[in-house]
Design a protein around this motif. Structure first.
Motif, mmCIF file in Angstrom:
data_model
loop_
_atom_site.group_PDB
_atom_site.id
_atom_site.type_symbol
_atom_site.label_atom_id
_atom_site.label_comp_id
_atom_site.label_asym_id
_atom_site.label_seq_id
_atom_site.Cartn_x
_atom_site.Cartn_y
_atom_site.Cartn_z
ATOM 1 N N THR A 1 43.302 50.329 -28.186
ATOM 2 C CA THR A 1 42.469 49.316 -27.535
ATOM 3 C C THR A 1 41.093 49.246 -28.185
ATOM 4 O O THR A 1 40.527 48.158 -28.366
ATOM 5 N N GLY A 2 40.551 50.404 -28.550
ATOM 6 C CA GLY A 2 39.276 50.421 -29.268
ATOM 7 C C GLY A 2 39.367 49.711 -30.603
ATOM 8 O O GLY A 2 38.454 48.969 -30.997
ATOM 9 N N LEU A 3 40.474 49.919 -31.317
ATOM 10 C CA LEU A 3 40.687 49.213 -32.578
ATOM 11 C C LEU A 3 40.793 47.712 -32.349
ATOM 12 O O LEU A 3 40.274 46.911 -33.131
ATOM 13 N N ALA A 4 41.487 47.340 -31.270
ATOM 14 C CA ALA A 4 41.691 45.912 -30.999
ATOM 15 C C ALA A 4 40.370 45.193 -30.750
ATOM 16 O O ALA A 4 40.140 44.094 -31.269
ATOM 17 N N ALA B 1 53.627 52.193 -30.868
ATOM 18 C CA ALA B 1 54.183 51.109 -30.054
ATOM 19 C C ALA B 1 53.147 50.039 -29.744
ATOM 20 O O ALA B 1 53.477 48.852 -29.637
ATOM 21 N N GLU B 2 51.886 50.427 -29.596
ATOM 22 C CA GLU B 2 50.853 49.484 -29.183
ATOM 23 C C GLU B 2 50.259 48.682 -30.337
ATOM 24 O O GLU B 2 49.824 47.547 -30.143
ATOM 25 N N LEU B 3 50.215 49.257 -31.522
ATOM 26 C CA LEU B 3 49.630 48.540 -32.662
ATOM 27 C C LEU B 3 50.413 47.247 -32.934
ATOM 28 O O LEU B 3 51.625 47.280 -33.126
ATOM 29 N N GLY B 4 49.725 46.135 -32.944
ATOM 30 C CA GLY B 4 50.365 44.860 -33.222
ATOM 31 C C GLY B 4 51.155 44.301 -32.065
ATOM 32 O O GLY B 4 51.839 43.283 -32.212
ATOM 33 N N ASP B 5 51.070 44.940 -30.882
ATOM 34 C CA ASP B 5 51.782 44.464 -29.703
ATOM 35 C C ASP B 5 51.019 43.288 -29.086
ATOM 36 O O ASP B 5 49.865 43.017 -29.434
ATOM 37 N N LYS B 6 51.671 42.618 -28.120
ATOM 38 C CA LYS B 6 51.043 41.470 -27.474
ATOM 39 C C LYS B 6 49.752 41.860 -26.777
ATOM 40 O O LYS B 6 48.751 41.141 -26.834
ATOM 41 N N THR B 7 49.755 43.015 -26.106
ATOM 42 C CA THR B 7 48.541 43.451 -25.411
ATOM 43 C C THR B 7 47.425 43.782 -26.392
ATOM 44 O O THR B 7 46.235 43.623 -26.075
ATOM 45 N N PHE B 8 47.785 44.244 -27.590
ATOM 46 C CA PHE B 8 46.797 44.497 -28.643
ATOM 47 C C PHE B 8 46.071 43.199 -28.988
ATOM 48 O O PHE B 8 44.833 43.153 -29.060
ATOM 49 N N PHE B 9 46.841 42.129 -29.179
ATOM 50 C CA PHE B 9 46.228 40.847 -29.540
ATOM 51 C C PHE B 9 45.469 40.224 -28.374
ATOM 52 O O PHE B 9 44.492 39.503 -28.578
ATOM 53 N N MET B 10 45.908 40.501 -27.153
ATOM 54 C CA MET B 10 45.156 40.009 -25.998
ATOM 55 C C MET B 10 43.755 40.604 -25.974
ATOM 56 O O MET B 10 42.757 39.894 -25.778
ATOM 57 N N ALA C 1 51.342 41.795 -18.994
ATOM 58 C CA ALA C 1 52.011 41.784 -20.294
ATOM 59 C C ALA C 1 52.666 43.121 -20.610
ATOM 60 O O ALA C 1 53.684 43.172 -21.312
ATOM 61 N N GLU C 2 52.109 44.203 -20.087
ATOM 62 C CA GLU C 2 52.618 45.541 -20.404
ATOM 63 C C GLU C 2 53.881 45.882 -19.621
ATOM 64 O O GLU C 2 54.679 46.710 -20.062
ATOM 65 N N LEU C 3 54.089 45.240 -18.468
ATOM 66 C CA LEU C 3 55.276 45.506 -17.666
ATOM 67 C C LEU C 3 56.525 45.053 -18.413
ATOM 68 O O LEU C 3 56.632 43.897 -18.819
#
Length: 217
Positions: free
Chosen positions: A177-180, A24-33, A141-143
């Motif tokens: 997050t580490g990947l981001a 779910a997190e990969l490529g999400d808005k928070t990932f790019f932030m 952004a996560e909410l």
């Protein structure tokens, strides 16, 4: 990609949350932030702020899911969990068909616009300021994001314990997050958003079938 099957419900909850949150997190808005902030500030400061925000939202989401579980009759909970998992899985698969080739680019542009608006014309220099900025941006952004709904739905599954779901979710958030902040630019341009949605949708259909089997038992 499927969660490990195990007779141990704690291990099953850990594996399910780890896979679901990572997808779910990969490529999400928070990932790019996190990615964009890491190109402007020290990555370790960005990681601390972003991960702290994700951890807070995770605890809130698990609390909501467990509250829903406690408020409803015990015999009804497996049916509700199965319905939520199946409905969310179908939604993700339908959304995957609607996603355009430039979806990831749109997510990145939205994230960059949010970061630019937060930083304005005043550069941020101190570590605490970067941590605070990353925390606030990612938390907001996560909410209401699909990752939060994923966590809430996982918490409604009767066999999944809070501790195991929390551990799996935090590990998933930590990895992504580490990947981001480390290799986000490379990951963000090479992982198709449609594939992630399809994998997530398939995973939730599997969760739904497992919950349905429990409801029928």
């Amino acid at each position: 990609m499927t969660p490990p099957l195990s007779a141990d419900p704690g291990l099953a909850a850990f594996g399910s949350s780890l896979f679901a949150i990572t997808l779910a997190e990969l490529g999400d808005k928070t990932f790019f932030m996190a990615l964009i902030l890491a190109t402007r500030h020290r990555p370790r400061w960005v990681f601390l702020g972003a991960f702290a925000a994700l951890a807070c939202v995770t605890v809130i989401s698990l609390g909501l899911g467990y509250s829903l579980r406690e408020l409803l009759p015990a015999g009804l909970v497996p049916w509700i969990a199965a319905s939520l998992f199946l409905a969310f899985g179908v939604k993700l698969l339908v959304d995957a068909q609607r996603i355009g080739a430039d979806q990831a680019e749109e997510e990145a542009e939205a994230a960059e616009a949010a970061v630019d608006a937060a930083e304005g014309r005043h550069p941020i220099a101190s570590g605490w300021a970067v941590i605070r900025e990353a925390f606030l941006l990612v938390f907001i952004a996560e909410l209401g994001d699909r990752t939060q709904f994923t966590t809430i739905f996982l918490a409604t599954a009767p066999a999944f314990s809070f501790a195991a779901l929390l551990a799996g979710s935090l590990l998933g958030h930590g990895l992504v997050t580490g990947l981001a902040v480390g290799a986000g630019r490379w990951i963000g341009t090479r992982v198709p958003e449609r594939l992630l949605y399809r994998l997530s949708g398939g995973l939730f259909l599997l969760f739904g079938l497992m919950a349905l089997r429990q409801a029928l038992a």
